[in-house]
Scaffold this active site. Structure first.
Site, mmCIF file in Angstrom:
data_model
loop_
_atom_site.group_PDB
_atom_site.id
_atom_site.type_symbol
_atom_site.label_atom_id
_atom_site.label_comp_id
_atom_site.label_asym_id
_atom_site.label_seq_id
_atom_site.Cartn_x
_atom_site.Cartn_y
_atom_site.Cartn_z
ATOM 1 N N HIS A 136 -39.205 55.127 47.019
ATOM 2 C CA HIS A 136 -38.261 56.107 46.460
ATOM 3 C C HIS A 136 -37.678 56.967 47.589
ATOM 4 C CE1 HIS A 136 -37.202 59.325 43.328
ATOM 5 N NE2 HIS A 136 -37.019 59.940 44.479
ATOM 6 N N GLU A 137 -38.546 57.439 48.485
ATOM 7 C CA GLU A 137 -38.087 58.308 49.577
ATOM 8 C C GLU A 137 -37.225 57.534 50.576
ATOM 9 O OE1 GLU A 137 -38.296 61.339 49.095
ATOM 10 O OE2 GLU A 137 -39.816 61.256 47.547
ATOM 11 N N HIS A 140 -33.762 57.347 49.585
ATOM 12 C CA HIS A 140 -32.994 58.555 49.934
ATOM 13 C C HIS A 140 -32.385 58.420 51.330
ATOM 14 C CE1 HIS A 140 -33.563 61.319 46.636
ATOM 15 N NE2 HIS A 140 -34.882 61.213 46.660
#
Ligand code: ZN
Length: 174
Positions: A136-137, A140
Site C-alpha cells: 500500500h505504501e 503511494h
C-alpha cells in the site's frame, strides 16, 4: 519533531511519482522522524513521504498494537523483489482517503529490498498485514491510491464524497 499536514485526495501531489533518495543523511532521518510523529498523531500504521507533500521514496510504518511497545520501521528506496501469487484480502483505509474503506486483494507475501534508518541495505520477507501495508505504501511512492483498485463507479463516489467534505466549511458553535 514536527507534525506535518497529511494531504488528502483529491490532490494532484498524491499522484506524483516519488524520486529515489541518493543517500540516507541527517535530512532524511529528520524527515523520517517527522513522518513517524505525523503518522502516530493521525493514528495510522503507515505513511509515505508524498503524503506530506515530499516526493521521496521513503516510508515509515508501525504495526504494533496500542498497548504494545512501539515498533517503528523505516524504508528508504523500497523495491519489491518477489511477490507471491496467492492473494490476501484486507479492508484498507488510508490517511489520504479519510473515512473510506474497501476490501483490497494483494499478494500475501513479498520480498522487499530497502535501505534502513542508517542507510544500510536490508531485505525483508513480509507476510500478512506487513506485506499488505508495505505494498500500500509503495503504491503511494508510485502515485497510486488503494481506491485505484476499485471500479470506476465506486472510485468516483468516494472522490465525490471527499471533495464535498473538503468544500464544507467548519461548523462552529459560538
Ligand atoms: Zn495510504
Amino acid at each position: 519533531m514536527t507534525i506535518k499536514t497529511i494531504l488528502t485526495e483529491p490532490n494532484k501531489i498524491l499522484r506524483k511519482i516519488s524520486e529515489p533518495v541518493e543517500k540516507v543523511g541527517d535530512e532524511e532521518r529528520k524527515l523520517m522522524k517527522d513522518m513517524l510523529e505525523t503518522m502516530y498523531s493521525a493514528r495510522g500504521i503507515g505513511l509515505a513521504a508524498i503524503q506530506i507533500g515530499i516526493p521521496k521514496r521513503i516510508i515509515v510504518m508501525d504495526l504494533s498494537k496500542e498497548d504494545e511497545k512501539k515498533e517503528p520501521r523505516y524504508f528508504v528506496n523500497p523495491i519489491i523483489k518477489n511477490k507471491n501469487e496467492e492473494l490476501a484480502t484486507y479492508e484498507e483505509g488510508c490517511l489520504s482517503v479519510p473515512g473510506q474503506f474497501a476490501e483490497i486483494q494483494r499478494p500475501n507475501k513479498c520480498e522487499v529490498e530497502y535501505l534502513d534508518y542508517d542507510g544500510k541495505k536490508k531485505i525483508l520477507h513480509a507476510t500478512g498485514l506487513l506485506a499488505t501495508c508495505i505494498q500500500h505504501e509503495l503504491d503511494h511512492c508510485n502515485g497510486k491510491l488503494f481506491i485505484d483498485y476499485l471500479s470506476k463507479l465506486k472510485k468516483s463516489i468516494i472522490i465525490k464524497k471527499l471533495s464535498k467534505q473538503k468544500n464544507n466549511p467548519d461548523r462552529i458553535v459560538v
